[in-house]
Design a protein around this motif. Structure first.
Motif, short mmCIF file in Angstrom:
data_model
loop_
_atom_site.label_atom_id
_atom_site.label_comp_id
_atom_site.label_asym_id
_atom_site.label_seq_id
_atom_site.Cartn_x
_atom_site.Cartn_y
_atom_site.Cartn_z
N TRP A 105 51.73 42.57 32.72
CA TRP A 105 50.56 41.74 33.00
C TRP A 105 49.32 42.56 32.69
O TRP A 105 49.04 43.55 33.33
CB TRP A 105 50.55 41.31 34.47
N LEU A 106 48.57 42.12 31.66
CA LEU A 106 47.33 42.79 31.29
C LEU A 106 46.15 42.07 31.91
O LEU A 106 46.13 40.84 32.00
CB LEU A 106 47.17 42.84 29.77
N CYS A 107 45.17 42.83 32.30
CA CYS A 107 43.98 42.29 32.95
C CYS A 107 43.16 41.47 31.96
O CYS A 107 42.90 41.91 30.85
CB CYS A 107 43.14 43.45 33.49
N ASN A 108 42.75 40.28 32.39
CA ASN A 108 41.87 39.45 31.57
C ASN A 108 40.49 39.30 32.20
O ASN A 108 39.59 38.78 31.58
CB ASN A 108 42.48 38.06 31.35
N CYS A 109 40.33 39.77 33.45
CA CYS A 109 39.00 39.71 34.07
C CYS A 109 38.17 40.93 33.68
O CYS A 109 36.96 40.95 33.88
CB CYS A 109 39.10 39.56 35.59
N LYS A 110 38.82 41.93 33.11
CA LYS A 110 38.18 43.16 32.63
C LYS A 110 37.57 44.01 33.73
O LYS A 110 36.77 44.90 33.46
CB LYS A 110 37.10 42.85 31.56
#
Length: 136
Positions: free
Chosen positions: A109-114
């Protein structure tokens, strides 16, 4: 009362969902994955976070021996990975992509909210109210 209980159950589920899974067994690992290039790249040197792209993480299959570039600026059209949009001189973007490798092949799971503190991996930061309200 039931709304609070439901919200807590959902938050608990999302926290578990943000971690990696083993491709062979499908079991959820309870630790945030480590970026093998963290000490060799600029993940810790770039203090600013990018623009919030989404309020949910992105599940992606990553291979062990491959190097990836995670978009930190939030402007890439191929999220969560970098497409070079930060190079556009008219956008005046200061952030650069975070290069990373994983220890083993599998789903992450990669962060998309940065806004994660464990770049590029999701650490549940997206559940904070100011991030949830930032993206409609």
């Amino acid at each position: 009362m039931s709304i609070i209980l439901r919200r807590n159950l959902r938050a608990s589920w999302m926290l578990k969902a943000c971690y990696s899974s083993n491709a062979e067994s499908g079991a959820v690992v309870k630790t945030i994955p480590k970026n093998l290039l963290e000490d060799k790249q600029t993940a810790v040197l770039q203090k600013e976070n990018g623009a919030i792209f989404d309020k949910r993480p992105f599940k992606i299959h990553l291979d062990k021996d491959k190097t990836y570039s995670w978009c930190l600026c939030g402007k890439s059209k191929s999220q969560p990975l970098c497409d070079g949009m930060h190079k556009n001189e008219f956008l005046k973007i200061k952030q650069r992509p975070i290069r990373f490798k994983v220890e083993k092949s599998g789903d992450y799971w990669l962060c998309n909210c940065k806004q994660t503190t464990h770049r590029p991996f999701c650490d549940g930061t997206h559940k904070q109210p100011h991030i949830q309200t930032a993206v409609k």
